[in-house]
Design a protein around this motif. Structure first.
Motif, short mmCIF file in Angstrom:
data_model
loop_
_atom_site.label_atom_id
_atom_site.label_comp_id
_atom_site.label_asym_id
_atom_site.label_seq_id
_atom_site.Cartn_x
_atom_site.Cartn_y
_atom_site.Cartn_z
N PHE A 180 -1.81 -17.66 -7.74
CA PHE A 180 -2.17 -18.10 -6.28
C PHE A 180 -1.27 -19.35 -6.28
N ASP A 181 -0.74 -19.21 -5.01
CA ASP A 181 -0.03 -20.52 -4.81
C ASP A 181 -0.93 -21.20 -3.55
N LEU A 182 -0.87 -22.54 -3.58
CA LEU A 182 -1.97 -23.28 -3.21
C LEU A 182 -0.97 -24.41 -2.07
N LYS A 183 -1.46 -24.96 -1.05
CA LYS A 183 -1.09 -26.08 -0.09
C LYS A 183 -2.35 -26.66 0.53
N ASP A 184 -2.48 -28.01 0.45
CA ASP A 184 -3.37 -28.59 1.39
C ASP A 184 -4.71 -27.81 1.47
N GLY A 185 -5.11 -27.68 0.39
CA GLY A 185 -6.80 -26.94 0.24
C GLY A 185 -6.66 -25.53 0.78
N LYS A 186 -5.33 -24.84 1.00
CA LYS A 186 -5.31 -23.37 1.39
C LYS A 186 -4.60 -22.54 0.51
N ILE A 187 -4.99 -21.23 0.39
CA ILE A 187 -4.12 -20.37 -0.32
C ILE A 187 -2.98 -19.96 0.53
N THR A 188 -1.73 -19.91 0.03
CA THR A 188 -0.62 -19.80 0.55
C THR A 188 0.28 -18.47 0.50
N GLY A 189 -0.45 -17.85 -0.96
CA GLY A 189 0.20 -16.73 -1.41
C GLY A 189 -0.46 -16.04 -2.66
N ILE A 190 -0.47 -14.83 -2.87
CA ILE A 190 -1.16 -14.33 -4.00
C ILE A 190 -0.38 -13.10 -4.57
N ARG A 191 -0.08 -13.11 -5.90
CA ARG A 191 0.71 -11.91 -6.48
C ARG A 191 -0.28 -11.48 -7.76
N PRO A 192 -0.62 -10.19 -7.58
CA PRO A 192 -1.33 -9.71 -8.90
C PRO A 192 -0.63 -8.77 -9.61
N PHE A 193 -0.89 -8.86 -10.96
CA PHE A 193 -0.41 -8.15 -12.05
C PHE A 193 -1.14 -7.45 -12.89
N TYR A 194 -1.14 -6.06 -12.92
CA TYR A 194 -1.93 -5.08 -13.72
C TYR A 194 -1.51 -5.09 -14.96
N PHE A 195 -2.32 -4.90 -15.80
CA PHE A 195 -1.96 -4.86 -17.20
C PHE A 195 -1.01 -3.42 -17.43
N ASP A 196 -1.26 -2.45 -16.59
CA ASP A 196 -0.58 -1.24 -16.77
C ASP A 196 -0.52 -0.48 -15.44
N THR A 197 0.51 -0.88 -14.73
CA THR A 197 0.26 -0.35 -13.25
C THR A 197 0.77 1.14 -13.16
N LYS A 198 1.27 1.70 -14.03
CA LYS A 198 1.48 2.96 -14.06
C LYS A 198 0.33 3.84 -14.25
N GLN A 199 -0.31 3.26 -15.21
CA GLN A 199 -1.68 3.92 -15.43
C GLN A 199 -2.70 3.52 -14.45
N PHE A 200 -2.78 2.65 -13.94
CA PHE A 200 -3.50 2.49 -12.64
C PHE A 200 -3.18 3.18 -11.20
N VAL A 201 -1.85 3.44 -11.38
CA VAL A 201 -1.45 4.45 -10.23
C VAL A 201 -1.96 5.81 -10.12
N GLU A 202 -1.68 6.26 -11.68
CA GLU A 202 -2.17 7.66 -12.05
C GLU A 202 -3.59 7.52 -11.82
N PHE A 203 -4.27 6.69 -12.12
CA PHE A 203 -5.81 6.82 -12.04
C PHE A 203 -6.32 6.83 -10.61
N LEU A 204 -5.58 6.25 -9.66
CA LEU A 204 -5.81 6.36 -8.15
C LEU A 204 -5.72 7.70 -7.52
N LYS A 205 -4.52 8.24 -8.00
CA LYS A 205 -3.95 9.70 -7.69
C LYS A 205 -4.64 10.69 -8.36
N SER A 206 -5.37 10.66 -9.50
CA SER A 206 -6.03 11.65 -10.00
C SER A 206 -7.07 12.34 -9.10
N ARG A 207 -7.00 13.73 -9.43
CA ARG A 207 -8.38 14.27 -8.65
C ARG A 207 -9.29 15.08 -10.12
N LYS A 208 -10.42 15.40 -9.66
CA LYS A 208 -11.22 16.13 -10.69
C LYS A 208 -10.47 17.36 -11.00
#
Length: 283
Positions: A255-283
């Motif tokens: 989180f980047d902050l300024k004057d009591g407000k959030i000015t930016g967020i960047r998330p980092f997933y432990f394993d982005t590839k695994q997370f993408v495959e999980f989201l796209k997978s079907r039964k």
């Protein structure tokens, strides 16, 4: 005769009060300059009461001129972005005015107190300001950063609660600076760069098309108050809406902050590839 004498005294008193009021005008404007956080707007205020040879001195600075004085206040707000200044009653004698003041943070914690002496030029302008600090009331830099860090943690934790627990976008909107940037990994179905909270909401809505999420392990907070940033580490538990499968994933958010407000967020997933495959997978 007594009536005439009383009227004369009244006129004299009114004249004295008017002169005193006029002398306080540049000091009142001076205080407004200190309360204005926008540099350009503040410079316009300063120019109405400050001259090229007007001087300012206190334990932190010794300067002359309009631009130099504006820079003093700019540097002050870099160090104390949430500072609130309060001034006491003025004492006027000839072309001199003195008064006590105090500075508090956003939580009303005392940062410092002091006393200023102003010499006026009799034309509605300030010739010289000398500021004295009460060293016993001044917070150490470590204490200042500690208070700022606590404010940062409170801001980010309120955001986390609004997003993951209460789902309250109205509250969240009050925490986000206009034009704030959210960067999601491009590989994600909702990846990209989003500017402004309205765009953030579209990104959040798109993400909910793929999964439901909850916090599995509460965030741990790390902060560098001097850089206005907070990093949190936590674990989310997601349930895919396509496959019905669940996945636990450690995640870090910067989180980047300024004057009591959030000015930016960047998330980092432990394993982005695994997370993408999980989201796209079907039964």
């Amino acid at each position: 005769m007594r009536k005439i004498y009383f009227i004369c005294i009244l006129f004299i008193c009114n004249d004295i009060l008017a002169q005193k009021k006029d002398k306080l005008y540049p000091v009142t404007v001076y205080e407004k300059a200190w309360q204005e956080k926008n540099s350009d707007a503040r410079l316009k205020i300063i120019k109405t009461i400050w001259l090229d040879d007007s001087t300012f001195e206190d334990p932190s600075a010794s300067i002359k001129g309009i631009v130099a004085f504006n820079n003093v206040i700019t540097e002050f707000y870099k160090k104390f972005p949430d500072a609130k200044l309060t001034a006491g009653a003025k004492v006027v004698k000839d072309n001199y005015v003195s008064w006590d003041w105090k500075i508090q943070d956003a939580k009303n914690n005392l940062i410092m107190t002091g006393r200023d002496f102003a010499r006026l030029n009799g034309k509605g302008q300030v010739a010289k300001i000398i500021g004295f600090w009460d060293s016993g009331a001044i917070l150490s830099e470590a204490d200042i950063l500690k208070n700022l860090e606590a404010d940062h943690f409170k801001l980010v934790s309120k955001y986390v609660e609004s997003l993951f627990k209460t789902r309250d976008f109205n509250v969240m909107a009050t925490l986000i600076e206009e034009g704030a940037i959210y960067n999601q990994a491009e590989e994600l179905p909702y990846g990209g760069t989003y500017k402004g909270f309205e765009e953030w909401k579209k990104m959040f809505a798109k993400a909910t098309e793929f999964f439901d999420v909850e916090i599995e392990k509460e965030p741990v907070y790390f902060s560098d108050a001097s850089k206005n940033e907070v990093i949190i580490y936590f674990t989310i538990k997601c349930k895919s809406k396509k496959s019905g499968k669940t996945l636990s994933m450690p995640i870090s958010e910067h989180f980047d902050l300024k004057d009591g407000k959030i000015t930016g967020i960047r998330p980092f997933y432990f394993d982005t590839k695994q997370f993408v495959e999980f989201l796209k997978s079907r039964k």
